[in-house]
Every structure is written in C-alpha cells, then in structure tokens.
Write an enzyme that holds these catalytic residues in place. Sequence first.
Site, short mmCIF file in Angstrom:
data_model
loop_
_atom_site.label_atom_id
_atom_site.label_comp_id
_atom_site.label_asym_id
_atom_site.label_seq_id
_atom_site.Cartn_x
_atom_site.Cartn_y
_atom_site.Cartn_z
N GLU A 120 -9.92 -4.96 10.16
CA GLU A 120 -9.33 -3.75 9.56
C GLU A 120 -10.48 -2.82 9.22
O GLU A 120 -11.44 -3.22 8.57
CB GLU A 120 -8.49 -4.07 8.32
N ARG A 147 -14.97 3.86 3.21
CA ARG A 147 -15.75 2.79 2.65
C ARG A 147 -16.37 2.00 3.78
O ARG A 147 -15.84 2.04 4.88
CB ARG A 147 -14.90 1.88 1.75
N ASN A 207 -3.71 -11.32 3.83
CA ASN A 207 -4.58 -10.16 3.89
C ASN A 207 -5.39 -9.91 2.62
O ASN A 207 -4.82 -9.71 1.54
CB ASN A 207 -3.76 -8.91 4.19
N GLU A 208 -6.70 -9.91 2.76
CA GLU A 208 -7.63 -9.54 1.68
C GLU A 208 -7.40 -10.34 0.40
O GLU A 208 -7.66 -9.85 -0.70
CB GLU A 208 -7.57 -8.03 1.40
N TRP A 220 0.81 -9.94 4.29
CA TRP A 220 0.19 -9.38 3.07
C TRP A 220 0.82 -10.05 1.83
O TRP A 220 0.18 -10.17 0.81
CB TRP A 220 0.47 -7.88 2.99
N THR A 239 0.82 -1.22 0.00
CA THR A 239 0.00 0.00 0.00
C THR A 239 0.84 1.26 0.00
O THR A 239 0.72 2.10 -0.88
CB THR A 239 -1.01 0.08 1.16
#
Length: 669
Positions: free
Chosen positions: A260, A382, A183-184, A137, A95
């Site tokens: 998160e 969001r 992660n995600e 991640w 990120t």
Amino acid sequence: CCYRMARGAWAAVFLLLGSVVDPCSSQTYALNDKAGLGRVFDGIGGLSGGGATSRLLVNYAEPYRSQILDYLFKPNFGASLHILKVEIGGDSQTTDGTEPSHMHYESDENYFRGYEWWLMKEAKRRNPNVTLIGLPWAFPGWVGHGKNWPYDFPDITAAYVVNWILGAKQYHDLDIQYVGIWNERNFDSKYIKLLRYTLDKNGLEGVRIIASDNLWEPITLYLLLDPELGRAVDVIGAHYPGTTTVKEAVKTQKKLWSSEDYSTFNDEVGGGCWARILNQNYVNGNMTATISWNLVASYYEDLPFGRDGLMTAEEPWSGNYVVESPIWITAHTTQFTQPGWTYLQTVGHLAQGGSYVALTDGTGNLTVVIETMTHDHSVCIRPPLPPFNVTSQNATFQLQGSFASIKELQVWRSQFNFKTKKPSFFEKLTPLKLVDGSFTLNLAEDEVYTLTTITTGQKGSYPDPPPSARFPKVYKDNFDIRNPPFSEAPDFADQTGVFEYYINLTDPGPHVFTLRQVLTERPVTWAADADQTISVIGDYQWHDLTVTCDVFMESVKTGGVFIAARVDKGGQSIRSANGVFFWVFADGTYKVTNDLAGQTVLAEGQSGTRAYGWHTLSLTVKGQYALGQLNGYPLWKNAVVLTPKNGWAAIGTRSFELAQFDNFAVVAG
Ligand SMILES: *[C@@H]1O[C@H](CO)[C@@H](O)[C@H](O)[C@H]1NC(C)=O
Ligand SMILES: *[C@@H]1O[C@H](CO)[C@@H](O)[C@H](O)[C@H]1NC(C)=O
Ligand SMILES: *[C@@H]1O[C@H](CO)[C@@H](O)[C@H](O)[C@H]1NC(C)=O
Ligand SMILES: *[C@@H]1O[C@H](CO)[C@@H](O)[C@H](O)[C@H]1NC(C)=O
Ligand SMILES: *[C@@H]1O[C@H](CO)[C@@H](O)[C@H](O)[C@H]1NC(C)=O
Ligand SMILES: *[C@@H]1O[C@H](CO)[C@@H](O)[C@H](O)[C@H]1NC(C)=O
C-alpha cells in the site's frame, strides 16, 4: 568524464553516436543483462477499499462507468493496471466508510454484497491476467466472539477468510491469487500458519500469503526465526515504505512489495510522487510491486483523504470524472511490462538526480523507465521526504548484452512543466534509432520517459464526460428500483453499520422494498466506529434543508432511529460527528441532539413511537433553527443550531440493531 579519455577518443565516440550531445556533459549508464538479472517484477496495482473508496463508482450511468473502468484496467489504454487489491469487507469503518462482509452473522453467507466482486469481474473482463488480492481490515463481531481481536479463535478467522476466496471462485469465477492477514494491525504467527493450512486443505495451495501489510518489522524478524512461518508467507508487504526496505527483509529472500503506497492528493505533485516511488521502490528498496491506495477516488471528497486515488470519479449524479496525472504515470510502466518480466541489475540513480529502471521479458524485449522528479514536485503524503536535488542533465544509455543489437526504441514522455502549468502526459514521440546500442536523452527536471521495444502502447481517450455538478438539491429514493448487482442504495455512504436493500414479502402495504441496517453487534473494528450506525448522503455544503424518511424499528425495548442534517464528519472521525440529529425511540420518546453520540440534547419529549410500526420523520433546518415533524404533524420546533453550518444528510440507528428506512427524500435550499 572527459578526464578519463583522450579528446581524440571522444571525437570518435561522438561520431559513432551520431549525436549532437556533447559527451563531456553526459553521464553514461549501461543497461546490461550479461551478469544476470535482478528480481522478477510483480506489477503495479490499485486498491479498492480500505475503505469504501469505490462507493460512488457503482452509481455512475453508462457509458461513463465503463469509461472509468477502461482508464483503470484496459490494457494499452490508460493505467492498464496489473493488480487489483480489494478489501474483504468486514462490516466496519475502514477510512472512508464500511464495506459489507460476506458473513454478517455466523450462519450467514452471501457473496453478492458490496461492489468489490463486481469490480474484480470488470477488471478481469478487461485484463484476464489481472492479479487479484484480498485483505481484511475488519471482521464481523462474531469472528471475535465479542472481543475486538480476530486471533483468539484463529480457526474461525481462517475459515471466514477462506470462505471469501472460495466464494469468489464459486459465484464469480474469480481466482484470488494473494491474501493478506489484517491490514496495518498485529499479526499472529499461529493464525498465519493456520491460514496456510486452511487454504491448502481447501485446494487453494496456489493462493499466496502476504504479511503483514504494516511495517517491514517485526514480520521479517519472525520470518527469519520461524522456518514454518517462513514457508507459510510468500510476500512481505510493507506500507508507505518511503522507497526503502531493511536488510533483514532482503535476507528473507521473499518477494518484497509496497503493498500500500501513494495515498496522496491526485494533483500534479501526486503524479510526481507516484512517478518517483514507482521507480525508486525497486531502485532503493528491492520492491517488485507497488499498490496505490486508492484505485479511484470514488467517495465524497469531504471524507478523509479526499481525491487520494489514481483518478477521480466522485460525481455519479453528473457523470463527471477526471483522468488525473497518476493514470498516465502508471501507463509509463504498465503498458510496457507485465508481471513476470524481470528487472535488470543495471538500475539506479541518475548523476544529477532522478532514477532509471529497466525490465525485460527474457525474450529480447526491453523497457526503460526514467524519472527526474524534483523533491518539491514529488512529495507523497508519507513518510517525510528527505531533501535531494535534481537538475537537468544529459544521460547516455548504452545497451549491452542481449540488448546490444536493438535498433529502435519507442519513446513516451511526460513533462510536468510546473512553471508553465501546461503539463503534457504520456506523449508518444518519434521512435529513437539507435546507433551502436546507445542513445542520449536531454533530461529536464520533472519528466518521465519510457523507452521500449514494445510497440503496443496507446494513450486511450474518450470524449469529455459531462461537466461537474453539485449533488442534486432535490433527491428521493423509495428503494423500490434496485440498483441491479448491488446491495446498497445509490449515494448512501455507510460510516458505521451496513445499510442494505431489504425485501419484506409479507408486507401488504407500501414497504415491501426498504433499506435496512443489518448489523446486530459491533464488528472487530479497524478504526473507531461510532456506537450508533449512520449512513451519509448528499452535498457537504448543504446548510438549509428538509430531510424526510419513513422509519421502522425492529428492537422492541431499545430501538432507536434517526434522520439528520448538516452531519460534519465521516470516516475515522465518525464518532465525533456533529449535526442535527432527530431521533425517535421504541419507548415512545424522541430527542434532538447536536451530535451523533447523543450527548448534546437540543430538545426531547414524548413521541408515541414504537417498534414494528412505520413512522414518517421530517427534519427541517433553516439558518439557526430546526424543527421536526412526526407523521406529518409538528413534534418540536425552534431548536437552536449554532454549529455545524453545513454537512451531509444522514440516517441511522441508536445502536447495532435492525431497523428499516423507506421513502427517503431531501430538499435542499
Ligand atoms: C546537454 O547537451 C547539450 C548539447 O549536447 C548541451 O547544450 C547542454 O548544455 C547539456 N546539458 C547539460 C545539463 O549538461
Ligand atoms: C495474458 O498473459 C498471457 C501469458 O503471459 C499473454 O500471452 C497475454 O497476452 C496476456 N493478455 C493480456 C490481455 O495481457
Ligand atoms: C537490493 O537493493 C540494493 C540497492 O539497490 C541492491 O544493492 C541489492 O543488490 C538488492 N538485493 C537484492 C537481493 O535484490
Ligand atoms: C517482444 O514482445 C513482442 C510482443 O509484445 C513479441 O512479439 C516479440 O517477439 C518480443 N521480442 C522482441 C525481441 O521484440
Ligand atoms: C541541493 O543544492 C543546494 C544548492 O546547491 C545545496 O545547498 C544543498 O546542500 C543540496 N542538497 C542536497 C541534499 O544535496
Ligand atoms: C414485514 O411485514 C409484516 C407485515 O407488515 C410485518 O408484520 C413484519 O414485522 C415485517 N417484518 C420486517 C422484518 O420488516
């Protein structure tokens, strides 16, 4: 409410309450434990990483660095966080930068890289009870055996993650309590079970697994259908749940966490977002922990999601930092509860909008947190926030059950005051004397209240830090003076690849201490890392400047390194970064390009550069022109640079290859 009771009866209540509030215009809410309690509270936390969000924090001088840490972690001072979640560095862009892995190569193990170990120790020093969580991640390339996928060899991935947990204990005496999957990204049931097995086999039965740090589904369905997976997973962690869950998640009887959340610019609306979700994640969604991405905005603000942290500490060169409203909003809950407390069943929405939660320690203590955030003043980044209305209201709380005999409550209040722009945060008011276990609050819009039996709350403070200042225009680093517990040089923000201090004890000359790019293969990525490696530094507004650096290639055939100016993108957009890139290659050529990808060539030719020799590169950009020098002699000039107009300075390599840098210097106009 007046319809249901005779006027006379109201007059009696009125007298009993001894309150000036007209009961007819007040709604009553019972706070009661008689019918049992709700879920166990697991805490509020911050997330460092995902990625490189604490990068600049480590470069703060004392006392400012400790002050920032106190605002985050010190009990009864500031945010007093219960949970610190960190990225398990995977050498990859996640990120706002890359974080180094504890195993760059299969045969490599090093538990002193990066800053997450240090941060966890600092958190634990302040709050020995802080809950520690690790989550990958990305993974070094060898874990994926060349594929951008970590589950083909699940035993290798599990061993890699468990090594990190063992290393935390062995080298730093840190007990990691929870670990996540990827992660995600996709999870894999076989991998999760193997991770459980590997943890147990290594004596880590106490380490709980969170899955899958993504949406509620599909992990909840897998958990319901696969009892063995159900036994392996302790917590369902969802990201940005918008305060709601799904009924299948409730059905699993697992702990539900917003593992998160937030990720919102930390102005007052960001504080409002945080206030609303901290309460409503439980009220609407049964979530018993909420973790902010990110902990502290400690990365260059022009990287993606600038200032999306609980506070801002992005100027180690000046020492300036800002304690933003989310710190005090956090304090409303964290200073008056602990993980292990229990929510009451009597939580909910207020009649005119807003919400209230109540928690108890089970020995008679009670903490009530109330928020009346309006829609427009509490929008998070969001998901989209459906419309709702909040208006000022009187709310009467009636303490019942074990709480009926409470005589006094401490009162803490935040008022956002959007109209006057004069907010007041976490203000201690006169304690409330209760008559008959009841109290009434005159709630305005955009307020947060804590009412509690806990008397230890404190609004910590330090003298103002130094004023904000831009990155110094003249900056030098010869990498000889090491930044003690850290592996990375101050202010360099790796965007692809990992740049670490390196010592070459056999070097007889001036290059014993250097900075080295250490990745030799593409990691299992989380974002779109570039094909080149790059570390940026400086002031994004820099336009005219000279960058100088000694470079040393270690790839004989394919080696290539660059220095750059006006680099206009980082983070997940690093692949498409433009700027002025001055490259030299081990095959004896040079190139000047307008982009990191090397597609737009502004100049090229012979340089005589080779691997295993030091060369000094110098790049000057002025207005629309750029020129370059090699070893003090002009190599090219008058390259025309129309865009970008400004950006960071940078160093990097042509591919994932070893290369060293020394005597870096920038002089900006
Ligand atoms: C709250 O109560 C006060 C006095 O008790 C009254 O003046 C005020 O109108 C009430 N506010 C609302 C929004 O009902
Ligand atoms: C840590 O937890 C223990 C047990 O719950 C408690 O007694 C102690 O006060 C806590 N310490 C801090 C600093 O919160
Ligand atoms: C989940 O939350 C809903 C809505 O607040 C509530 O009705 C329900 O009792 C909760 N269930 C559990 C198991 O916590
Ligand atoms: C509340 O917590 C405090 C410690 O913060 C403790 O001393 C006290 O016994 C607890 N119970 C009550 C009813 O206050
Ligand atoms: C909010 O209030 C306005 C004005 O009274 C009304 O038109 C609107 O429908 C309300 N919105 C919601 C979501 O209740
Ligand atoms: C270390 O220094 C020696 C002596 O200058 C040099 O030959 C060697 O290539 C260097 N090695 C690395 C990895 O930098």
